[in-house]
Design an enzyme around this catalytic site. Structure first.
Site, PDB file in Angstrom:
ATOM      1  N   ALA A  77       0.840  -1.198   0.000  1.00 12.63           N
ATOM      2  CA  ALA A  77       0.000   0.000   0.000  1.00 12.63           C
ATOM      3  C   ALA A  77       0.873   1.245   0.000  1.00 12.63           C
ATOM      4  O   ALA A  77       1.856   1.318   0.730  1.00 12.63           O
ATOM      5  CB  ALA A  77      -0.904   0.006   1.227  1.00 12.63           C
ATOM      6  N   GLU A 110      -2.934 -11.777  -4.707  1.00 19.64           N
ATOM      7  CA  GLU A 110      -4.165 -11.479  -5.422  1.00 19.64           C
ATOM      8  C   GLU A 110      -4.404  -9.984  -5.337  1.00 19.64           C
ATOM      9  O   GLU A 110      -3.940  -9.321  -4.412  1.00 19.64           O
ATOM     10  CB  GLU A 110      -5.368 -12.270  -4.902  1.00 19.64           C
ATOM     11  CG  GLU A 110      -5.847 -11.923  -3.530  1.00 19.64           C
ATOM     12  CD  GLU A 110      -5.130 -12.721  -2.447  1.00 19.64           C
ATOM     13  OE1 GLU A 110      -4.952 -12.139  -1.361  1.00 19.64           O
ATOM     14  OE2 GLU A 110      -4.730 -13.862  -2.674  1.00 19.64           O
ATOM     15  N   TYR A 122       3.430  -5.775 -11.304  1.00 21.59           N
ATOM     16  CA  TYR A 122       3.749  -7.168 -11.016  1.00 21.59           C
ATOM     17  C   TYR A 122       4.217  -7.899 -12.278  1.00 21.59           C
ATOM     18  O   TYR A 122       5.180  -8.660 -12.234  1.00 21.59           O
ATOM     19  CB  TYR A 122       2.543  -7.885 -10.393  1.00 21.59           C
ATOM     20  CG  TYR A 122       2.207  -7.393  -9.004  1.00 21.59           C
ATOM     21  CD1 TYR A 122       3.164  -7.404  -7.989  1.00 21.59           C
ATOM     22  CD2 TYR A 122       0.944  -6.921  -8.694  1.00 21.59           C
ATOM     23  CE1 TYR A 122       2.867  -6.951  -6.711  1.00 21.59           C
ATOM     24  CE2 TYR A 122       0.639  -6.469  -7.416  1.00 21.59           C
ATOM     25  CZ  TYR A 122       1.595  -6.491  -6.434  1.00 21.59           C
ATOM     26  OH  TYR A 122       1.304  -6.048  -5.176  1.00 21.59           O
TER      27      TYR A 122
END
Length: 158
Positions: A77, A110, A122
């Site tokens: 985050a 996920e 990613y």
């Protein structure tokens, strides 16, 4: 001004800043107690924060399952106002280094299907989409894309 990103282990004293970022970034945030448990358990977990100069602008959590040589990235985050400085990618690279050092063979995660910026980050680092969890997220309901990255047989790069 020269902006310097640094990744350091998370500490309990950083909990107020981490919780503030959690609430700002997620529609269904973890509780303070959940965050405290993760930060306190550095034996199984790796919890880090990212500083921009002297300010915490992000955090990341990684679970390592040594017995099966797998890891799961729980959260990465970054405060919305500080996205685009490379903090997420800096923390991701740090977590992947931790995985290599701990002999992890595969890393899983996920993320929300709508989070295309994170998906691209990613993918840039070798993660591939390998499944979908229907309506995994709440507030709002949304599918989760499952991704994984196979490391070099869990061995550190030479």
């Amino acid at each position: 001004m020269n902006n310097i990103l640094r990744v350091k282990p998370a500490e309990i004293g950083m909990l107020p800043q981490i919780f503030a970022i959690e609430k700002e970034c997620f529609t269904d945030p973890w509780t303070v107690n959940m965050l405290r448990e993760v930060i306190a358990d550095q034996e199984e977990n790796t919890s880090v924060v990212c500083f921009l100069n002297d300010q915490i602008i992000g955090f990341a959590f990684l679970w390592v399952y040594k017995e099966i040589k797998e890891a799961h990235i729980e959260n990465i985050a970054v405060k919305p106002d500080f996205r685009g400085f490379g903090a997420g990618e800096t923390m991701l690279v740090h977590l992947l280094d931790v995985c290599l050092k701990k002999g992890v063979a595969t890393v899983f995660l996920e993320l929300r299907k709508s989070n295309t910026i994170a998906q691209k980050m990613y993918e840039k680092h070798g993660f591939v989409a390998n499944g979908l969890r229907k309506e995994y997220y709440t507030k709002p309901k949304e599918d989760a894309i499952l991704m994984n990255k196979v490391l070099e047989d869990g061995n550190e790069k030479a």
